[in-house]
Every structure is written in structure tokens, then in C-alpha cells.
Design a protein around this motif. Structure first.
Motif, mmCIF file in Angstrom:
data_model
loop_
_atom_site.group_PDB
_atom_site.id
_atom_site.type_symbol
_atom_site.label_atom_id
_atom_site.label_comp_id
_atom_site.label_asym_id
_atom_site.label_seq_id
_atom_site.Cartn_x
_atom_site.Cartn_y
_atom_site.Cartn_z
ATOM 1 N N VAL A 10 0.869 -1.187 0.000
ATOM 2 C CA VAL A 10 0.000 0.000 0.000
ATOM 3 C C VAL A 10 0.900 1.230 0.000
ATOM 4 C CG1 VAL A 10 -1.741 1.318 1.259
ATOM 5 C CG2 VAL A 10 -1.918 -1.176 1.126
ATOM 6 N N ILE A 11 0.623 2.120 -0.942
ATOM 7 C CA ILE A 11 1.382 3.349 -1.125
ATOM 8 C C ILE A 11 0.475 4.517 -0.721
ATOM 9 C CG2 ILE A 11 2.559 4.816 -2.821
ATOM 10 C CD1 ILE A 11 3.028 2.199 -4.474
ATOM 11 N N ALA A 12 0.960 5.351 0.161
ATOM 12 C CA ALA A 12 0.171 6.494 0.649
ATOM 13 C C ALA A 12 0.177 7.607 -0.390
ATOM 14 C CB ALA A 12 0.717 6.987 1.988
ATOM 15 N N ALA A 13 -0.568 7.364 -1.469
ATOM 16 C CA ALA A 13 -0.687 8.317 -2.568
ATOM 17 C C ALA A 13 -1.940 7.965 -3.363
ATOM 18 C CB ALA A 13 0.555 8.256 -3.474
ATOM 19 N N PRO A 14 -2.502 8.939 -4.065
ATOM 20 C CA PRO A 14 -3.690 8.660 -4.875
ATOM 21 C C PRO A 14 -3.384 7.683 -6.016
ATOM 22 C CG PRO A 14 -3.283 11.032 -4.680
ATOM 23 C CD PRO A 14 -2.096 10.332 -4.121
ATOM 24 N N VAL A 15 -4.398 6.910 -6.383
ATOM 25 C CA VAL A 15 -4.212 5.894 -7.420
ATOM 26 C C VAL A 15 -3.738 6.519 -8.738
ATOM 27 C CG1 VAL A 15 -6.626 5.829 -8.227
ATOM 28 C CG2 VAL A 15 -5.197 3.777 -8.395
ATOM 29 N N ASP A 16 -4.225 7.709 -9.076
ATOM 30 C CA ASP A 16 -3.805 8.348 -10.332
ATOM 31 C C ASP A 16 -2.298 8.608 -10.343
ATOM 32 O OD1 ASP A 16 -6.355 8.341 -11.425
ATOM 33 O OD2 ASP A 16 -6.814 10.385 -10.768
ATOM 34 N N LEU A 17 -1.757 9.056 -9.229
ATOM 35 C CA LEU A 17 -0.318 9.336 -9.154
ATOM 36 C C LEU A 17 0.490 8.036 -9.197
ATOM 37 C CD1 LEU A 17 1.911 11.484 -8.873
ATOM 38 C CD2 LEU A 17 1.742 11.160 -6.388
ATOM 39 N N VAL A 18 0.052 7.031 -8.460
ATOM 40 C CA VAL A 18 0.750 5.740 -8.460
ATOM 41 C C VAL A 18 0.743 5.157 -9.874
ATOM 42 C CG1 VAL A 18 0.803 3.393 -7.528
ATOM 43 C CG2 VAL A 18 0.203 5.318 -6.028
ATOM 44 N N TRP A 19 -0.395 5.218 -10.538
ATOM 45 C CA TRP A 19 -0.510 4.703 -11.911
ATOM 46 C C TRP A 19 0.454 5.455 -12.834
ATOM 47 C CZ3 TRP A 19 -3.040 0.847 -14.503
ATOM 48 C CH2 TRP A 19 -3.068 0.936 -15.901
ATOM 49 N N GLU A 20 0.402 6.787 -12.767
ATOM 50 C CA GLU A 20 1.233 7.618 -13.653
ATOM 51 C C GLU A 20 2.720 7.308 -13.482
ATOM 52 O OE1 GLU A 20 2.786 12.176 -13.576
ATOM 53 O OE2 GLU A 20 0.666 11.869 -13.082
ATOM 54 N N ILE A 21 3.191 7.265 -12.250
ATOM 55 C CA ILE A 21 4.621 7.067 -12.002
ATOM 56 C C ILE A 21 5.064 5.661 -12.367
ATOM 57 C CG2 ILE A 21 6.378 6.952 -10.190
ATOM 58 C CD1 ILE A 21 4.892 9.290 -8.812
ATOM 59 N N THR A 22 4.286 4.655 -11.974
ATOM 60 C CA THR A 22 4.731 3.265 -12.195
ATOM 61 C C THR A 22 4.543 2.796 -13.629
ATOM 62 O OG1 THR A 22 2.620 2.360 -11.428
ATOM 63 C CG2 THR A 22 4.380 2.620 -9.786
ATOM 64 N N ASN A 23 3.801 3.538 -14.429
ATOM 65 C CA ASN A 23 3.636 3.166 -15.833
ATOM 66 C C ASN A 23 4.415 4.075 -16.781
ATOM 67 O OD1 ASN A 23 1.768 0.774 -16.063
ATOM 68 N ND2 ASN A 23 0.691 2.071 -14.597
ATOM 69 N N ASP A 24 5.279 4.906 -16.227
ATOM 70 C CA ASP A 24 6.174 5.747 -17.025
ATOM 71 C C ASP A 24 7.441 4.932 -17.291
ATOM 72 O OD1 ASP A 24 7.859 7.634 -18.123
ATOM 73 O OD2 ASP A 24 7.814 8.981 -16.393
ATOM 74 N N LEU A 25 7.397 4.111 -18.336
ATOM 75 C CA LEU A 25 8.491 3.166 -18.612
ATOM 76 C C LEU A 25 9.849 3.835 -18.730
ATOM 77 C CD1 LEU A 25 6.860 0.768 -21.229
ATOM 78 C CD2 LEU A 25 7.270 0.351 -18.805
ATOM 79 N N GLU A 26 9.892 4.974 -19.410
ATOM 80 C CA GLU A 26 11.176 5.642 -19.611
ATOM 81 C C GLU A 26 11.830 6.049 -18.287
ATOM 82 O OE1 GLU A 26 8.994 6.160 -23.524
ATOM 83 O OE2 GLU A 26 8.442 6.223 -21.413
ATOM 84 N N ASN A 27 11.041 6.175 -17.234
ATOM 85 C CA ASN A 27 11.563 6.576 -15.933
ATOM 86 C C ASN A 27 11.907 5.372 -15.043
ATOM 87 O OD1 ASN A 27 12.225 8.766 -14.104
ATOM 88 N ND2 ASN A 27 10.466 8.084 -12.893
ATOM 89 N N TRP A 28 11.689 4.155 -15.511
ATOM 90 C CA TRP A 28 11.947 2.984 -14.671
ATOM 91 C C TRP A 28 13.365 2.909 -14.119
ATOM 92 C CZ3 TRP A 28 9.100 -2.107 -16.356
ATOM 93 C CH2 TRP A 28 7.737 -1.969 -16.078
ATOM 94 N N PRO A 29 14.407 3.315 -14.864
ATOM 95 C CA PRO A 29 15.754 3.262 -14.253
ATOM 96 C C PRO A 29 15.877 4.157 -13.012
ATOM 97 C CG PRO A 29 15.952 3.341 -16.633
ATOM 98 C CD PRO A 29 14.489 3.610 -16.304
ATOM 99 N N GLN A 30 15.046 5.204 -12.902
ATOM 100 C CA GLN A 30 15.063 6.047 -11.706
ATOM 101 C C GLN A 30 14.117 5.511 -10.624
ATOM 102 O OE1 GLN A 30 14.960 7.688 -14.986
ATOM 103 N NE2 GLN A 30 17.152 7.541 -14.611
ATOM 104 N N LEU A 31 13.176 4.660 -11.024
ATOM 105 C CA LEU A 31 12.179 4.135 -10.090
ATOM 106 C C LEU A 31 12.633 2.825 -9.457
ATOM 107 C CD1 LEU A 31 9.304 4.745 -9.027
ATOM 108 C CD2 LEU A 31 8.428 3.349 -10.915
ATOM 109 N N PHE A 32 13.176 1.926 -10.262
ATOM 110 C CA PHE A 32 13.669 0.621 -9.806
ATOM 111 C C PHE A 32 15.184 0.689 -9.633
ATOM 112 C CE2 PHE A 32 9.780 -0.373 -12.046
ATOM 113 C CZ PHE A 32 9.252 -1.486 -11.417
ATOM 114 N N SER A 33 15.705 0.001 -8.640
ATOM 115 C CA SER A 33 17.157 -0.008 -8.445
ATOM 116 C C SER A 33 17.860 -0.993 -9.371
ATOM 117 C CB SER A 33 17.493 -0.342 -6.990
ATOM 118 O OG SER A 33 17.071 -1.657 -6.670
#
Length: 151
Positions: A10-33
Motif C-alpha cells: 500500500v502506497i500512501a498516494a492517490p491511485v492516479d499518481l501511483v498509476w502515472e509514475i509506475t507506468n512511465d516506462l522511460e523513468n523505470w531506471p530512476q524508479l527501480f534499483s
């Protein structure tokens, strides 16, 4: 018996923000280690074909593969599969998102089977994916929650 994992956070953030960030493929190197790079190969409608390349593992091995990912924004779900399965016979992944008390529940379900020539069997890969999913989900939660707090 093929491998199967099911992890959620569970992430303390709105679903729209979680969806936007986690589905931004080009940003995955900054999101995943674990990811060094993402190269988008093709986009068609809600489907994206892309190459993921990981950072070198403890033996210096760099793993890379092509996956296809199809988003279903109204259904708050994503289906993905490896097009180049590498050491896997197959790898199918489903991401699910849902509003939850305190934020958004993000769930990853993975079904797979390892090739007989793979460096690990289904059980070994199940353990690896479960361990790593928890690490990556925690990182994602921290990054998304920081972004939500900064907004």
C-alpha cells in the motif's frame, strides 16, 4: 509446477499518481534499483514493446530482454509478458491497482517457468522474485510517497 508469485504494497498516494509514475516506462531506471536502461521499441494503442537492461549482477552478468506491456487504465491493471524469455520458458506478469485505506494498493502477480538450462529452477526463481519484489516495491513506495508529499 510452474513458478508463481503474488506481492502487494500500500502506497500512501492517490491511485492516479501511483498509476502515472509506475507506468512511465522511460523513468523505470530512476524508479527501480535493478534497471540500468529502458528502450521503447514500439507503441501501438495501449501496448508497448520495450527492452529492459539490468545493472550487472554479482558475477558481472548483464541481463537484458524484450517485454510487451499492455495497460488497462479503466480496469487499473497491466498485463506484461517477456517476448524474449531468456532463461524462462515463459514469464507473464499482471499489475493491479486499487484504492485502499491509506492510499493505493499495488499488486504484482507473476507466473513463469524456467528452462531446464536456466541457472535456477522454478523454486529458486520464486524465492528470488519474492525477495526482490519486496525490495523494489518498498523503493517505489518511498519514491511515490515523496512525490505525493512534494505535490
Amino acid at each position: 509446477m510452474p513458478g508463481h508469485t503474488d506481492n502487494e504494497i500500500v502506497i500512501a498516494a492517490p491511485v492516479d499518481l501511483v498509476w502515472e509514475i509506475t507506468n512511465d516506462l522511460e523513468n523505470w531506471p530512476q524508479l527501480f534499483s535493478e534497471y540500468a536502461s529502458v528502450e521503447v521499441l514500439e507503441r501501438e494503442g495501449e501496448s508497448t514493446t520495450f527492452r529492459l537492461t539490468m545493472h550487472p549482477d554479482e558475477n558481472g552478468q548483464i541481463w537484458s530482454w524484450v517485454s510487451e506491456r499492455t495497460t488497462d487504465r479503466p480496469g487499473l491493471a497491466v498485463k506484461a509478458r517477456r517476448v524474449e524469455p531468456g532463461p524462462f520458458e515463459f514469464m507473464d506478469i499482471r499489475w493491479e491497482y486499487a484504492e485502499a485505506p491509506g492510499g493505493t494498493r499495488m499488486r504484482w502477480i507473476q507466473d513463469f517457468a524456467m528452462k531446464p538450462t536456466a541457472p535456477v529452477d522454478d523454486n529458486g526463481m520464486t524465492n528470488h522474485i519474492n525477495r526482490n519484489s519486496r525490495i523494489q516495491m518498498q523503493l517505489i513506495r518511498e519514491k511515490v510517497e515523496k512525490r505525493a508529499a512534494d505535490a
